[in-house]
Design an enzyme around this catalytic site. Structure first.
Site, PDB file in Angstrom:
ATOM      1  N   SER A 209      -7.021  -4.942   7.634  1.00 63.38           N
ATOM      2  CA  SER A 209      -6.253  -4.912   6.389  1.00 63.38           C
ATOM      3  C   SER A 209      -5.822  -6.328   6.007  1.00 63.38           C
ATOM      4  O   SER A 209      -6.381  -7.304   6.496  1.00 63.38           O
ATOM      5  CB  SER A 209      -5.045  -3.991   6.561  1.00 63.38           C
ATOM      6  OG  SER A 209      -4.498  -3.704   5.299  1.00 63.38           O
ATOM      7  N   ASN A 210      -4.841  -6.440   5.135  1.00 59.73           N
ATOM      8  CA  ASN A 210      -4.353  -7.763   4.717  1.00 59.73           C
ATOM      9  C   ASN A 210      -2.873  -7.672   4.363  1.00 59.73           C
ATOM     10  O   ASN A 210      -2.264  -6.615   4.473  1.00 59.73           O
ATOM     11  CB  ASN A 210      -5.196  -8.294   3.546  1.00 59.73           C
ATOM     12  CG  ASN A 210      -5.144  -7.338   2.375  1.00 59.73           C
ATOM     13  OD1 ASN A 210      -4.088  -7.113   1.797  1.00 59.73           O
ATOM     14  ND2 ASN A 210      -6.282  -6.749   2.031  1.00 59.73           N
ATOM     15  N   HIS A 211      -2.313  -8.790   3.903  1.00 58.92           N
ATOM     16  CA  HIS A 211      -0.860  -8.868   3.716  1.00 58.92           C
ATOM     17  C   HIS A 211      -0.358  -8.350   2.370  1.00 58.92           C
ATOM     18  O   HIS A 211       0.833  -8.441   2.104  1.00 58.92           O
ATOM     19  CB  HIS A 211      -0.396 -10.331   3.841  1.00 58.92           C
ATOM     20  CG  HIS A 211      -0.500 -10.850   5.237  1.00 58.92           C
ATOM     21  ND1 HIS A 211       0.167 -10.290   6.283  1.00 58.92           N
ATOM     22  CD2 HIS A 211      -1.199 -11.882   5.756  1.00 58.92           C
ATOM     23  CE1 HIS A 211      -0.107 -10.953   7.388  1.00 58.92           C
ATOM     24  NE2 HIS A 211      -0.944 -11.921   7.099  1.00 58.92           N
ATOM     25  N   SER A 212      -1.239  -7.868   1.519  1.00 59.32           N
ATOM     26  CA  SER A 212      -0.786  -7.464   0.182  1.00 59.32           C
ATOM     27  C   SER A 212       0.265  -6.354   0.274  1.00 59.32           C
ATOM     28  O   SER A 212       0.101  -5.380   1.010  1.00 59.32           O
ATOM     29  CB  SER A 212      -1.987  -6.976  -0.639  1.00 59.32           C
ATOM     30  OG  SER A 212      -1.517  -6.415  -1.843  1.00 59.32           O
TER      31      SER A 212
END
Ligand code: C5P
Length: 404
Positions: A209-212
């Site tokens: 995933s990512n930090h959004s």
């Protein structure tokens, strides 16, 4: 969000009255000037002193108390930009629906010419009673706004029994924000937004995933609803509460996000892809937890569908807007995306700008249009950035409709 706005809060005698302290604090944090008034029953649940202390202004309780230049309810009726009545009880709703003015709150509502929003909270039986339903209809007919109470846990502990719960503070703030928005430039326009991160499962306990956080997309959804659009928000996992008056679809993977966005494609409207979609997912999902093995471990990945690229095939009369978060060759990369995905403009954020990008409440963006025009904005609140994006999108939609 409410910088300089004068809001008068009328508190009624329901157990949810204690929650209004937090609402008042939050409205103040967002820049509003608050004054308060309480019904006699409200003072049985919470002290006027609490509100006087929070607002550094007297909390009005006495209908007959003279104020410096006017009778108090007349003075209060003139002061604010808007009035919020909450937790609006069945009794106060009934009185206001019939023009009764027997206390400071009901008298002020009757006297004012300012917008009034009722935010009810009560026992489910009282809310569902035809007498209350009828009174609520009368309030609507009089031009007042009445927010629907929510389902869920209530003081009377009949959990899941039905509606009646006061919405969370964040949701109330979103209702108030939308109500005071001046121009409904997107009235009835279908608008679909993707927001947040996607999650691509590797095994039952791990994912890519990512930090959004979804803040930018949620801000756009909030402002779009305030502008009158019919908003659908397809979002990945987030701790944010959805804005008011928005239909939401909670998804995990890029493929799910794509399916929902395609299903809810805004024909003749606006598509905004603000989500940080994972470009790749694991080629194979392992049903059991992958065990630690050798020093090196390679995880084969496969490309995810590019939502904007796929939906380009459906594009006819709609406006498509994308986002670009680049660390290098910013303009060139954004320009390449703009044309490849056939966008009407692309919003460029730079993750190294102070206060911009993931998680912040502010953002610093540029908008790049086909033909090379660039609009460069200073650091702004994400709601203000959202308004800029939507105003540009509206202008393009109007032009497109005019040239047909
Ligand atoms: O190509 P890139 O991923 O950098 O493009 C970013 C833009 O494309 C964003 O608007 C993002 O929401 C959208 N996007 C998408 N589907 C993907 C990847 C990105 O719609 N799989």
């Amino acid at each position: 969000m409410f910088a300089g706005k004068k809001i008068l809060v009328g508190i009624c005698g329901g157990i949810a009255a204690y929650k209004i302290c937090e609402l008042v604090r939050e409205l103040q944090r967002q820049g509003a000037r608050i004054r308060t008034m309480l019904t006699p029953a409200a003072t049985r649940f919470i002290s006027p002193l609490t509100f006087a202390s929070l607002t550094s202004a007297p909390a009005a309780v006495d209908l007959f108390a003279p104020s410096a230049d006017d009778i108090e309810h007349i003075e209060l009726a003139k002061w604010p930009d808007m009035i919020i009545i909450t937790p609006a009880t069945a009794t106060t709703i009934a009185k206001c629906a019939h023009g009764l003015a027997d206390n400071i709150v009901t008298a002020t509502v009757l006297a004012t010419r300012k917008p009034v929003m009722f935010i009810p909270a009560m026992n489910t039986g009282m809310w569902e009673n035809p007498a209350t339903a009828n009174n609520v209809m009368r309030l609507h007919d009089f031009g007042y706004r009445v927010v629907e109470p929510e389902f869920g846990a209530m003081a009377t502990r009949i959990e899941g029994a039905g509606a009646g719960r006061l919405p969370e503070t964040e949701t109330i703030i979103s209702h108030v924000f939308q109500y005071q928005w001046p121009d409904k430039i997107l009235d009835g326009v279908p608008l679909t937004i993707t927001a947040g991160r996607t999650v691509e499962k590797i095994d039952p306990v791990r994912f890519i995933s990512n930090h959004s956080t979804g803040r930018m997309g949620f801000a756009i959804a909030n402002v779009a609803a305030a502008m009158g659009a019919r908003v659908k928000l397809v979002h990945g996992p987030t701790h944010l509460r959805p804005p008011a008056n928005v239909e939401t679809f909670s998804v995990e993977s890029a493929r799910d996000m794509f399916e929902f966005t395609r299903e809810h494609y805004p024909e003749n409207g606006i598509l905004i892809a603000a989500a940080a979609v994972a470009d790749y997912r694991p080629l194979h999902y392992s049903c059991s937890k992958i065990k630690k093995q050798k020093d090196e471990f390679a995880l084969p990945l496969i490309k995810n569908p590019d939502i904007l690229l796929e939906l380009k095939k459906l594009k006819n009369k709609s406006i498509h807007i994308g986002f670009a978060l680049e660390t290098n060759d910013v303009l060139a990369n954004a320009a390449a995306k703009l044309s490849k995905k056939n966008l009407d403009f692309i919003v460029i954020n730079n993750p190294v700008d102070e206060g911009a990008g993931f998680a912040f409440k502010t953002n610093k963006v540029k908008m790049l249009f086909p033909g090379g025009k660039i609009l460069d904005f200073p650091l702004k609140d994400k709601l203000e950035v959202a308004a800029e994006i939507l105003q540009n999108a509206t202008r393009l939609l109007i032009n497109k409709r005019a040239t047909e």
